[in-house]
Design a protein around this motif. Sequence first.
Motif, PDB file in Angstrom:
ATOM      1  N   THR A  12       0.784  -1.322  -0.215  1.00 15.23           N
ATOM      2  CA  THR A  12      -0.018  -0.038   0.046  1.00 15.23           C
ATOM      3  C   THR A  12       1.093   1.166  -0.023  1.00 15.23           C
ATOM      4  O   THR A  12       1.964   1.121   0.567  1.00 15.23           O
ATOM      5  N   GLY A  13       0.426   2.145  -0.325  1.00 17.76           N
ATOM      6  CA  GLY A  13       1.077   3.590  -0.201  1.00 17.76           C
ATOM      7  C   GLY A  13       1.630   3.974   1.205  1.00 17.76           C
ATOM      8  O   GLY A  13       2.622   4.428   1.407  1.00 17.76           O
ATOM      9  N   HIS A  14       0.714   3.767   2.023  1.00 22.18           N
ATOM     10  CA  HIS A  14       1.206   4.054   3.491  1.00 22.18           C
ATOM     11  C   HIS A  14       2.303   3.060   3.712  1.00 22.18           C
ATOM     12  O   HIS A  14       3.188   3.398   4.287  1.00 22.18           O
ATOM     13  N   ALA A  15       2.210   1.726   3.365  1.00 20.62           N
ATOM     14  CA  ALA A  15       3.300   0.850   4.004  1.00 20.62           C
ATOM     15  C   ALA A  15       4.499   1.113   3.288  1.00 20.62           C
ATOM     16  O   ALA A  15       5.628   1.253   3.907  1.00 20.62           O
ATOM     17  N   LEU A  20       9.999   3.486   3.479  1.00 20.48           N
ATOM     18  CA  LEU A  20      10.925   4.567   2.813  1.00 20.48           C
ATOM     19  C   LEU A  20      11.375   5.575   4.016  1.00 20.48           C
ATOM     20  O   LEU A  20      12.526   5.777   4.144  1.00 20.48           O
ATOM     21  N   LEU A  21      10.313   6.115   4.871  1.00 23.48           N
ATOM     22  CA  LEU A  21      10.665   7.063   5.875  1.00 23.48           C
ATOM     23  C   LEU A  21      11.811   6.263   6.685  1.00 23.48           C
ATOM     24  O   LEU A  21      12.778   6.962   7.219  1.00 23.48           O
ATOM     25  N   SER A  56       4.218  11.217   0.561  1.00 21.59           N
ATOM     26  CA  SER A  56       3.133  11.414  -0.278  1.00 21.59           C
ATOM     27  C   SER A  56       3.012   9.924  -1.101  1.00 21.59           C
ATOM     28  O   SER A  56       4.182   9.439  -1.151  1.00 21.59           O
ATOM     29  N   HIS A  57       1.833   9.712  -1.708  1.00 23.27           N
ATOM     30  CA  HIS A  57       2.046   8.369  -2.653  1.00 23.27           C
ATOM     31  C   HIS A  57       1.104   8.598  -3.851  1.00 23.27           C
ATOM     32  O   HIS A  57       0.257   9.315  -3.521  1.00 23.27           O
ATOM     33  N   THR A  58       1.301   7.871  -4.764  1.00 24.98           N
ATOM     34  CA  THR A  58       0.729   7.775  -5.959  1.00 24.98           C
ATOM     35  C   THR A  58       0.122   6.273  -6.162  1.00 24.98           C
ATOM     36  O   THR A  58       0.599   5.502  -5.336  1.00 24.98           O
ATOM     37  N   ALA A  62       5.668   5.843  -3.752  1.00 21.36           N
ATOM     38  CA  ALA A  62       5.686   6.458  -2.631  1.00 21.36           C
ATOM     39  C   ALA A  62       6.801   7.839  -2.464  1.00 21.36           C
ATOM     40  O   ALA A  62       7.941   7.156  -2.996  1.00 21.36           O
ATOM     41  N   PHE A  63       6.531   8.579  -1.941  1.00 26.02           N
ATOM     42  CA  PHE A  63       7.473   9.836  -1.717  1.00 26.02           C
ATOM     43  C   PHE A  63       7.554  10.208  -0.184  1.00 26.02           C
ATOM     44  O   PHE A  63       6.673  10.229   0.104  1.00 26.02           O
TER      45      PHE A  63
END
Length: 169
Positions: A12-15, A20-21, A56-58, A62-63
């Motif tokens: 998922t974008g959250h995961a 990444l963080l 942020s994610h698309t 993920a960014f």
Amino acid sequence: MILGVTELRGRTGHAAGRELLSALYRRETGRDLPEILTSPRGKPYFPQGDWHFSISHTPRRAFVVLAREPVGLDAEELDRPLSPRLPEKILSPGELRRYEAAPEKQRALLSLWVLKEAQAKFTGEGLRGFPCRTDFSPDDPRLLEIQGCIAALITASGRTISQEDIYVI
């Protein structure tokens, strides 16, 4: 300041954003990711220390930006489908004029949108009533293109990010 980007690869974008963080935090500090709390309006933050971040994610990526100053980040895929009625709903009068004059409408609208979202994340205000109270330009220097996405990075100092500060995993 460091900006990271990764493909979702089934996450998922959250995961993907949290992973990444964690990787960026470890890279910059040599330590594991600390506790993250959420403000009453939903802005995540570290309660201890002087590090700030925004995620942020698309649908495909993920960014994350990690910095020693408050930051806000948003990104969108450049090929994202958009409603033709969206500009009138989300743009201020000045932004609408600049959008209408832009040669690349899709890029201009996405640029204005990510600037608005990044500003909302930076302030922690959220988007309620916010989109029409800004006056951004589609050629803002805080915009950058990364892997088929347009991203906006708002910092407390106004600093922009250089290519050597972008970390792709």
